[in-house]
Design an enzyme around this catalytic site. Structure first.
Site: not given
Ligand code: AOF
Ligand code: ZN
Length: 360
Positions: A52, A154, A207, A299
């Site tokens: 965002e 595989a 790779r 396992s």
């Molecule tokens: C969002 N948009 O693109 C993502 C989110 O330590 P920070 O600030 O990077 O926050 C990590 C947390 O934010 C992560 O654990 C998850 O709850 C949220 N990720 N949130 O609004 C994003 N990647």
């Molecule tokens: Zn965020």
């Protein structure tokens, strides 16, 4: 239900960074004004901006609609970036369309509630099905603290993984190999048993066209008794050796390569895989591919630890000299994969599906 056209753009942006943001979720966001896409954002690698924030940066979003595949985040202790919910308010966005709420406890439901309380229209559920599928590893990791496990192997047409005595240790061809390396490039870890290291001496790197990609998965070797040759290619920096009952001399030799250790209890049945997965979850391993050998895979299946199966089938019959995928030990109870997808990779075929041991 199909995602809306704009949410589909956000989903595609999220898919393009799948796994590469771990342990953060891979999210896509789109700013729409007057029926047009103004900007597209995706989550940056861990510690970097969220989707965002990336989409809102440098655009006039007043009165715009923001489409995002995950609920915008809220403040919590230890957070690395500025909360997206605040950035959205500050940008003057008037409507936010969200696919899924974030299962992360400090955010869940609260991001949406906060936006609503600020007078923003919030719609939830657009593209929820596709995003649930895309975020399976993150959703499992958040719900259980355990990594999402993909069992990859595989087999020949007669269900054998190789026939070393007949000189056959590799079954698939180039397209299947390239496909497998694309998966190695997005997961956090590759897991193999010491038997596989002894037999194949694999490098376990991701790779592309023969060259290692920038972001490499952690190479995890399950070696309870310390059998791995310290000269093995898999060792070195970026390797994690999981051991329980090994000699100090062996450990010194392995540590000298730069590999790290994870010590777990070594019981009658060797190392408890649930303990191993729990420990890997604590290391922020969100997803892993288990590549064998047969006893590690058996396992994992026995314990109900596998979430997804990637079975590469090669057009060979290995006959009696072949080693079966499933050893004749107790082995898993019969089960069928769900939501199966088939990818032709001539002359091989990839069959993918979910076990259903965990469901989002
Ligand atoms: C969002 N948009 O693109 C993502 C989110 O330590 P920070 O600030 O990077 O926050 C990590 C947390 O934010 C992560 O654990 C998850 O709850 C949220 N990720 N949130 O609004 C994003 N990647
Ligand atoms: Zn965020």
């Amino acid at each position: 239900m199909q995602a809306s056209t704009f949410m589909q753009v956000a989903i595609d942006a999220a898919r393009a960074v799948r796994g590469r943001t771990s342990p953060n979720p891979w999210v896509g966001a789109v700013v729409v004004r007057d029926g047009k896409v103004v900007s597209i954002g995706a989550t940056a690698p861990y510690g970097g901006p969220h989707a965002e924030a990336a989409a809102l940066a440098g655009v006039d979003a007043r009165g715009a609609t923001l489409y995002t595949t995950l609920e915008p985040c809220m403040p919590f202790e230890g957070k690395r970036t500025r909360p997206c919910a605040e950035a959205i308010i500050e940008a003057g966005v008037s409507r936010v369309v969200i696919s899924l709420s974030d299962p992360h406890a400090p955010v869940r439901g609260q991001g949406a509630a906060f936006l609503r309380a600020q007078g923003i229209q919030v719609d939830l559920g657009d593209g929820a099905e596709a995003v649930t599928e895309l975020l399976r590893p993150y959703l499992k990791f958040r719900q259980t603290g355990l990594p999402y496990v993909i069992a990859k192997f595989a087999v020949s047409l007669d269900g054998k993984v190789g026939a070393p005595s007949a000189g056959i240790t590799w079954l698939t061809s180039e397209p299947a190999l390239a496909r497998a390396h694309r998966d190695r490039a997005w997961v956090d870890a590759i897991l193999v048993g010491s038997g596989t290291v002894l037999a194949d001496d694999p490098a376990l790197t991701a790779r592309e066209a023969g060259s290692p990609v920038a972001r490499q998965p952690l190479r995890v070797v399950l070696d309870g008794r310390g059998r791995t040759d310290p000269a093995s290619r898999v060792l070195g920096t970026g390797a994690l050796v999981v051991t329980g009952n090994s000699s100090p001399q062996w450990r010194r030799a392995v540590a000298a390569t730069g590999a790290e250790f994870l010590e777990l209890e070594y019981g009658e049945a060797g190392i408890d895989l649930r303990e191993l997965l729990r420990a890997l979850g604590q290391w922020d391993i969100v997803s892993l591919i288990a590549e064998g050998g047969p006893s590690v895979l058996a396992s994992l299946f026995d314990g109900g630890h596998v979430d997804e199966v990637h079975a590469y089938v090669a057009p060979l019959i290995l006959g009696q000299s072949g080693i079966p995928l499933v050893p004749s030990r107790p082995g898993p109870a019969p089960f069928a994969l769900r939501e199966v997808a088939i990818e032709p990779l001539p002359p091989d075929v990839l069959i993918r599906g979910y076990t259903g041991d965990w469901s989002p």
